[in-house]
Scaffold this motif. Structure first.
Motif, mmCIF file in Angstrom:
data_model
loop_
_atom_site.group_PDB
_atom_site.id
_atom_site.type_symbol
_atom_site.label_atom_id
_atom_site.label_comp_id
_atom_site.label_asym_id
_atom_site.label_seq_id
_atom_site.Cartn_x
_atom_site.Cartn_y
_atom_site.Cartn_z
ATOM 1 N N TRP A 190 -42.208 -19.456 99.656
ATOM 2 C CA TRP A 190 -41.718 -19.893 98.348
ATOM 3 C C TRP A 190 -40.364 -20.613 98.496
ATOM 4 O O TRP A 190 -40.125 -21.657 97.877
ATOM 5 C CB TRP A 190 -41.617 -18.679 97.428
ATOM 6 N N GLY A 244 -44.210 -24.744 93.255
ATOM 7 C CA GLY A 244 -45.518 -24.107 93.433
ATOM 8 C C GLY A 244 -46.419 -24.884 94.374
ATOM 9 O O GLY A 244 -47.015 -24.323 95.295
ATOM 10 N N TYR A 246 -47.857 -18.318 93.403
ATOM 11 C CA TYR A 246 -47.737 -17.644 92.104
ATOM 12 C C TYR A 246 -46.258 -17.573 91.691
ATOM 13 O O TYR A 246 -45.901 -17.946 90.571
ATOM 14 C CB TYR A 246 -48.355 -16.243 92.193
ATOM 15 N N VAL A 247 -45.428 -17.110 92.630
ATOM 16 C CA VAL A 247 -43.981 -17.003 92.327
ATOM 17 C C VAL A 247 -43.428 -18.395 92.022
ATOM 18 O O VAL A 247 -42.632 -18.586 91.098
ATOM 19 C CB VAL A 247 -43.217 -16.348 93.505
ATOM 20 N N PHE A 276 -44.942 -21.063 90.794
ATOM 21 C CA PHE A 276 -45.350 -21.591 89.480
ATOM 22 C C PHE A 276 -44.688 -20.808 88.339
ATOM 23 O O PHE A 276 -44.350 -21.376 87.314
ATOM 24 C CB PHE A 276 -46.876 -21.543 89.336
ATOM 25 N N VAL A 277 -44.475 -19.489 88.552
ATOM 26 C CA VAL A 277 -43.917 -18.659 87.478
ATOM 27 C C VAL A 277 -42.386 -18.752 87.435
ATOM 28 O O VAL A 277 -41.794 -18.981 86.379
ATOM 29 C CB VAL A 277 -44.359 -17.186 87.658
ATOM 30 N N ALA A 278 -41.752 -18.580 88.599
ATOM 31 C CA ALA A 278 -40.282 -18.506 88.610
ATOM 32 C C ALA A 278 -39.630 -19.835 88.962
ATOM 33 O O ALA A 278 -38.427 -19.993 88.781
ATOM 34 C CB ALA A 278 -39.838 -17.430 89.599
ATOM 35 N N GLY A 279 -40.380 -20.785 89.499
ATOM 36 C CA GLY A 279 -39.794 -22.071 89.891
ATOM 37 C C GLY A 279 -38.776 -21.863 90.993
ATOM 38 O O GLY A 279 -39.032 -21.154 91.960
ATOM 39 N N SER A 329 -35.759 -20.471 90.557
ATOM 40 C CA SER A 329 -34.793 -19.403 90.257
ATOM 41 C C SER A 329 -34.744 -18.412 91.412
ATOM 42 O O SER A 329 -35.779 -18.092 92.010
ATOM 43 C CB SER A 329 -35.218 -18.683 88.983
ATOM 44 N N PRO A 346 -36.545 -13.788 91.888
ATOM 45 C CA PRO A 346 -37.538 -13.026 92.668
ATOM 46 C C PRO A 346 -37.006 -12.651 94.054
ATOM 47 O O PRO A 346 -37.307 -11.573 94.569
ATOM 48 C CB PRO A 346 -38.709 -13.995 92.806
#
Lengths: 133, 479
Positions: free
Chosen positions: B132, B151, B338-339, B341-344, B346, B349
Motif C-alpha cells: 500500500w 489503490g 482495499y486499504v 481504495f478506502v484510505a487513499g 492517509s 492505517p
C-alpha cells in the motif's frame, strides 16, 4: 594473493584520499548552506571511516580467506557510499549549492562504486570469501 | 558468559541433516559463524528501509521535535533491550527463533506462534502495508495519473513484487547490501532539509504537529515498527561467533541508527506541516533517481517480507515455497488494494497497524525471555549456553500450555484492556511475569503443564511428513 592485496590497498587509498577531498568540499558547502553540507559530510565520512578502519584491520590479516572476508566487508561500505553519492550529488538539493563540486563528487562516487564492485568480485574469486558482506 | 557460544561442546563433527536449508530447524555449524561486524551489517541492512522513514514521518505528524526525540529514544530502548536478550539467546543456542520457541511453547506451539510472528505479521501484514505504501509513493510521483492512484498502484505493484519474489530473491537481496549508506544519507538529507524548511533550529523546535497524540501511543508505534524484528533476532544472531557481540550489534544499531532514521524523517514532515515523507522529499529536490531507488528499496524489503513469510508457512503447509509466495502475495495485494481504495494516502492505517503490532508482539518476547533467562537460567540453574541446546534423542513437549496462556493474556491485556502506561511494556511485563510465576509454581507443585512429547532426531525439529517427503525426493535423486 599479493597482487589482490596490492589492488585492495590501492582502492582503499584512493577512497581515503578522495573522501578526504570530499570532506573538505563538504565543509566548504556547509559554510554556503549547512543543510546541504551536512549530508555531504555524512557521505564522505561513510566512505572515509570504514576505509580507514578496514585498512588498519587488513594489515593484521595474512590468511587469504580472512583477508578476503574483511576486505569485502570494507569495500562494500566504500562502494555502497559511492552508490549513494552517484544518486544524490547530481540532484537539485546539492547542485544549487555547489554545482561543479557536486558533479566532481558524483564522478568520484561512481569510481568508488564501479571499481569497488569489480574488486569485490576479484577478491571473492581469489580468496573464496563470500560476496555478501 | 563466555564469548564463544557452545564452547564447551567441543563440536568436532556436525551431526545434523538440514532438510529445509539455511539451518532453519537445526543448529548452525561452527563453520558458518560470522563476526560481530558482519552481524551488525546484516541487522543494519534489515533496518535501513523506507518503512523506518515512514515510521518517523508518522511521528512528525503527531509530536513536537523534543517529544519526538524522547518517544523515539524510549521506543528504541525497549526494542534494544528485548532484541539484545533474544539475540543473546539465538547466539547461545545457534537456533532460529522458531526452534527457540519450542521450549516455551512446545513444538506445535513454536510452529504456530512462529507463523503468527513471521508468516502472518511479515508475510501478510507487513507485505500488505508496504504494498500500500508503494501505491502511495507512486501516487506522489504522478498524482493525476489514474494508473498511479493508490489503490490501482497497490494492485499492479503488489503483483509485480510477488512475481519477483517467486522467481528469485537472491539477486534482489544483493541490491539491499548496496543501499545501506543510501538510507543513512537520505535520512540526513531529510533531517537537514526539515531544519532548513522550518526556518532554523529554534523555529523547528517550536513547530506544533498537525495533531497530537499521547506519548505512550507514540512509543507503541516506534516499538511496533520493529518489534517483530526485535523478537526474531535469533534468526540472524544464531550465526554470531560472540553472544554478547550479537546482542550489542542489535542494541547499537537500534539505539543509534533507528533513532536517527525516525527523527530525520520526522523533522521534515513536522516542518512541512504533516506532508508525507515521499511528497516532502520530492518537494525539496532530492532527485528522481534517489526517489526511484527508495521505491526499489521498498520493493526489495517487501520481497523479503513475502519470502520470509513463505519460509514459515512451508514449515507446516506441504506446498512449495513458490506456491506459498504466490498465495500470500495475492492475499497481501488484495488487502493493500482495499486499504488503498478506502484510505487513499492517509497514514492512519499505517499508524493503527504499528500500534497494534507494538502492543501485542512484545508478549511473545516476554514469554521467550522469561523461559530462557528466568525459568531455565535462574530457577533451573542451567548454564545459558546449554539452556536451548538441541541434542539428538532429547524429548521436548508438543505443547507447553504456560507459554500459550501467558502470551495470550499478556497480549490481550496489554493491547486492549489496560489503558495506563506504555502498551508495549505492559504486554511484555504481563507475559513475562505470568510465565515466570506459573512455570515456577507449577513446577514446584509437580503439576504437568505440557502435552505430548516428541524425540529430536538428526533432522532437528522437522515434522515427520517433511522428513518423509525429503527422503523420498533424495531417494528419487539418487535413484
Amino acid at each position: 594473493m599479493q597482487g589482490i592485496k596490492r589492488h585492495v590497498y590501492a582502492y582503499l587509498l584512493v577512497c581515503i584520499v578522495t573522501a578526504l577531498v570530499g570532506l573538505v568540499l563538504g565543509v566548504m558547502a556547509w559554510y554556503v548552506s549547512p543543510y546541504a553540507g551536512f549530508p555531504w559530510i555524512l557521505t564522505a565520512l561513510l566512505a572515509l571511516l570504514p576505509s580507514l578502519v578496514g585498512t588498519i584491520r587488513l594489515r593484521a590479516l595474512h590468511e587469504p580467506y580472512k583477508f578476503g572476508v574483511t576486505a569485502i566487508q570494507t569495500i562494500w561500505w566504500a562502494a555502497s557510499s559511492g552508490f549513494a553519492g552517484v544518486l544524490f550529488f547530481p540532484a537539485d538539493y546539492f547542485t544549487k549549492v555547489a554545482g561543479a563540486e557536486s558533479t566532481a563528487m558524483a564522478v568520484v562516487s561512481a569510481i568508488w562504486l564501479i571499481w569497488g564492485l569489480y574488486l569485490i568480485y576479484a577478491v571473492h574469486r581469489e580468496t573464496k570469501a563470500p560476496l555478501a558482506p | 558468559m563466555g564469548d564463544s557460544p557452545l564452547a564447551s561442546s567441543g563440536e568436532s563433527k556436525y551431526e545434523w541433516v538440514d532438510i529445509y536449508g539455511d539451518y532453519t530447524l537445526v543448529p548452525v555449524p561452527e563453520t558458518a559463524l560470522r563476526t560481530t561486524t558482519a552481524i551488525f551489517f546484516v541487522f543494519t541492512g534489515v533496518l535501513a528501509c523506507i518503512a523506518a522513514l515512514w515510521g518517523g514521518a508518522a511521528l512528525g505528524t503527531q509530536y513536537t521535535l523534543a517529544d519526538m526525540v524522547w518517544v523515539a529514544i524510549i521506543g528504541c530502548l525497549i526494542q534494544g533491550v528485548i532484541g539484545f536478550l533474544t539475540a543473546y539467546m539465538g547466539a547461545s543456542s545457534r537456533l532460529s527463533t522458531y526452534a527457540c520457541m519450542t521450549w516455551p511453547y512446545g513444538r506445535f506451539g513454536a510452529f504456530l506462534w512462529g507463523l503468527a510472528l513471521a508468516g502472518i505479521t511479515c508475510g501478510l501484514g507487513w507485505y500488505a502495508v508496504e504494498t500500500w505504501l508503494f501505491g502511495v509513493m507512486m501516487h506522489d510521483l504522478m498524482p493525476n495519473n489514474p494508473i498511479m492512484s493508490v489503490g490501482v498502484a497497490s494492485i499492479w505493484g503488489g503483483l509485480m513484487m510477488m512475481i519477483t519474489a517467486a522467481i528469485g530473491i537472491a539477486g534482489i537481496a544483493f541490491l539491499s547490501y548496496l543501499t545501506v549508506p543510501f538510507w543513512i544519507i537520505l535520512a540526513g538529507i531529510s533531517f537537514a532539509a526539515g531544519v532548513m524548511v522550518g526556518g532554523g533550529w529554534e523555529k523547528v523546535l517550536a513547530v506544533q504537529p498537525v495533531r497530537s497524540a499521547p506519548w505512550e501511543i507514540g512509543v507503541a508505534q516506534v516499538v511496533g515498527l520493529y518489534i517483530a524484528g526485535s523478537t526474531i533476532t535469533p534468526d540472524v544472531a544464531r550465526f554470531a561467533k560472540s553472544r554478547v557481540g550479537a546482542g550489542l550489534a542489535w542494541f547499537v544499531q537500534v539505539i543509534i541508527i533507528e533513532v536517527y532514521f525516525l527523527v530525520g524523517a520526522g523533522v521534515l514532515t513536522l516542518a512541512m506541516g504533516g506532508a508525507r515523507i515521499t511528497e516532502a522529499l520530492l518537494a525539496i529536490g532530492v532527485g528522481l533517481g534517489a526517489y526511484l531507488l527508495a521505491v526499489l528499496g521498498q520493493w526489495t524489503t517487501n520481497d523479503n517480507n513475502l519470502y520470509s513469510g513463505a519460509l514459515n508457512w512451508a514449515l507446516i503447509v506441504p506446498l512449495s515455497r513458490r506456491a506459498l509466495v504466490i498465495i500470500q502475495g495475492l492475499i497481501g495485494t488484495a488487502i493493500a488494494a482495499y486499504v488503498g481504495f478506502v484510505a487513499g494516502a492517509s497514514l492512519d492505517p499505517y499508524i493503527a497497524f504499528l500500534t497494534i503490532l507494538g502492543s501485542f508482539v512484545p508478549a511473545v518476547s516476554g514469554t521467550l525471555i522469561a523461559d530462557f533467562y528466568v525459568y531455565r537460567g535462574l530457577y533451573k540453574k542451567t548454564p545459558l549456553a546449554e539452556a536451548y541446546r538441541l541434542k539428538i534423542g532429547d524429548k521436548l513437549p508438543e505443547v507447553n500450555l504456560i507459554g500459550w496462556i501467558s502470551t495470550a493474556i499478556g497480549g490481550v491485556l496489554g493491547t486492549w484492556v489496560i489503558t495506563v502506561g506504555i502498551p508495549s511494556l505492559n504486554s511484555f511485563l504481563i507475559s513475562f511475569i505470568l510465565y515466570c510465576v506459573l512455570a515456577i509454581l507449577l513446577d514446584k507443585a509437580g503439576v504437568k503443564y505440557t502435552i505430548g512429547k516428541f524425540e529430536v532426531t538428526k533432522y532437528g525439529l522437522s515434522p515427520s511428513w517433511a522428513v518423509k517427503r525429503w527422503l523420498a525426493r533424495a531417494g528419487k535423486a539418487s535413484g
